[in-house]
Design a protein around this motif. Structure first.
Motif, PDB file in Angstrom:
ATOM      1  N   ASP A   2      27.049  -1.819  19.845  1.00 13.58           N
ATOM      2  CA  ASP A   2      27.022  -2.853  18.247  1.00 13.58           C
ATOM      3  C   ASP A   2      26.164  -3.083  17.245  1.00 13.58           C
ATOM      4  O   ASP A   2      25.029  -2.299  17.745  1.00 13.58           O
ATOM      5  CB  ASP A   2      26.447  -4.159  19.182  1.00 13.58           C
ATOM      6  N   ALA A   3      26.279  -2.925  15.708  1.00 13.98           N
ATOM      7  CA  ALA A   3      25.414  -3.619  15.220  1.00 13.98           C
ATOM      8  C   ALA A   3      24.284  -4.383  15.570  1.00 13.98           C
ATOM      9  O   ALA A   3      24.624  -5.306  16.286  1.00 13.98           O
ATOM     10  CB  ALA A   3      25.927  -3.805  13.798  1.00 13.98           C
ATOM     11  N   ARG A   4      23.235  -4.130  14.716  1.00 11.48           N
ATOM     12  CA  ARG A   4      21.386  -4.960  15.387  1.00 11.48           C
ATOM     13  C   ARG A   4      21.626  -5.621  14.643  1.00 11.48           C
ATOM     14  O   ARG A   4      21.338  -7.154  15.170  1.00 11.48           O
ATOM     15  CB  ARG A   4      20.575  -4.318  14.688  1.00 11.48           C
ATOM     16  N   LEU A   5      22.628  -6.198  13.440  1.00 15.19           N
ATOM     17  CA  LEU A   5      22.246  -7.297  12.055  1.00 15.19           C
ATOM     18  C   LEU A   5      23.566  -7.152  12.187  1.00 15.19           C
ATOM     19  O   LEU A   5      24.261  -6.884  11.508  1.00 15.19           O
ATOM     20  CB  LEU A   5      20.772  -7.076  11.198  1.00 15.19           C
ATOM     21  N   ASP A   6      24.252  -8.360  11.542  1.00 21.49           N
ATOM     22  CA  ASP A   6      25.210  -9.047  10.188  1.00 21.49           C
ATOM     23  C   ASP A   6      25.140  -9.573   9.475  1.00 21.49           C
ATOM     24  O   ASP A   6      24.187 -10.104   8.925  1.00 21.49           O
ATOM     25  CB  ASP A   6      26.104  -9.824  11.496  1.00 21.49           C
ATOM     26  N   ARG A 145      21.317   0.162  12.606  1.00 18.76           N
ATOM     27  CA  ARG A 145      22.714   1.490  13.488  1.00 18.76           C
ATOM     28  C   ARG A 145      24.733   0.266  13.194  1.00 18.76           C
ATOM     29  O   ARG A 145      25.319  -0.413  14.586  1.00 18.76           O
ATOM     30  CB  ARG A 145      22.424   0.598  14.648  1.00 18.76           C
ATOM     31  N   GLN A 146      24.689   0.194  12.018  1.00 18.18           N
ATOM     32  CA  GLN A 146      26.136  -0.130  11.228  1.00 18.18           C
ATOM     33  C   GLN A 146      27.072   1.596  12.291  1.00 18.18           C
ATOM     34  O   GLN A 146      27.603   2.274  12.177  1.00 18.18           O
ATOM     35  CB  GLN A 146      26.451  -0.147   9.898  1.00 18.18           C
ATOM     36  N   PRO A 147      28.152   0.365  13.108  1.00 15.78           N
ATOM     37  CA  PRO A 147      28.798   1.144  13.965  1.00 15.78           C
ATOM     38  C   PRO A 147      30.335   1.489  13.687  1.00 15.78           C
ATOM     39  O   PRO A 147      31.196   2.214  14.064  1.00 15.78           O
ATOM     40  CB  PRO A 147      29.126   0.946  15.212  1.00 15.78           C
ATOM     41  N   CYS A 148      30.512   1.267  12.040  1.00 11.38           N
ATOM     42  CA  CYS A 148      31.979   1.283  11.788  1.00 11.38           C
ATOM     43  C   CYS A 148      32.225   2.764  10.950  1.00 11.38           C
ATOM     44  O   CYS A 148      33.631   2.638  10.401  1.00 11.38           O
ATOM     45  CB  CYS A 148      32.442   0.238  11.234  1.00 11.38           C
TER      46      CYS A 148
END
Length: 158
Positions: A2-6, A145-148
């Motif tokens: 999962d991303a740490r931040l949006d 850690r953007q996961p896409c």
């Protein structure tokens, strides 16, 4: 993962993120060919290890008409014969502009002169902004850690 931040969740950060991304969109209409811009963005992202951006710029390059052969050779462009002299100059500028901590003087005079032989001042400005922008975006994605990676659809950012 999962991303740490949006980036768009908060009001202030959301405004800043939208304005930041507008910089990237503003470069699209420049005199530097779209395929060259995508090759540069891809190379910067490869060097930095940004999976999200490697995915994005590989797919955007294909959408701009790039071939799989050339995309597969971006990481080894120096040894490849499929790139124009202008593309080689842009890729070399991208590498030295990305590896500033590794290169004692930043971008060397030789690399700059080679790029200046291939591009006018407006185009060089576009390339410098693009290289700087991609380095920033890579870092934002890596830190949070953007996961896409793998899910990107060409054109979704305009």
């Amino acid at each position: 993962m999962d991303a740490r931040l949006d980036f768009l969740a908060g009001a202030t950060a959301g405004r800043a993120a939208k304005q930041f991304m507008a910089v990237g969109r503003s470069l699209k209409g420049s005199q530097v060919p779209a395929r060259t811009q995508e090759l540069v963005a891809l190379r910067v992202s490869q060097i930095n290890g940004c999976a999200v951006c490697v995915d994005m710029h590989t797919k955007e390059a294909v959408a701009a008409g790039e071939t799989s052969v050339r995309l597969n050779l971006v990481a080894v462009w120096r040894e490849a014969t499929v790139f124009t002299e202008a593309e080689r100059a842009a890729l070399e500028l991208a590498e030295e502009g990305t590896r500033v901590a590794d290169a004692a003087g930043g971008v060397s005079d030789g690399v700059w002169a080679h790029a200046a032989e291939q591009y006018d001042d407006e185009q060089l400005t576009t390339l410098v902004i693009l290289i700087s922008f991609m380095n920033s975006v890579n870092r934002l994605n890596i830190i949070t850690r953007q996961p896409c990676a793998g899910d990107y659809e060409p054109g979704i950012f305009g």
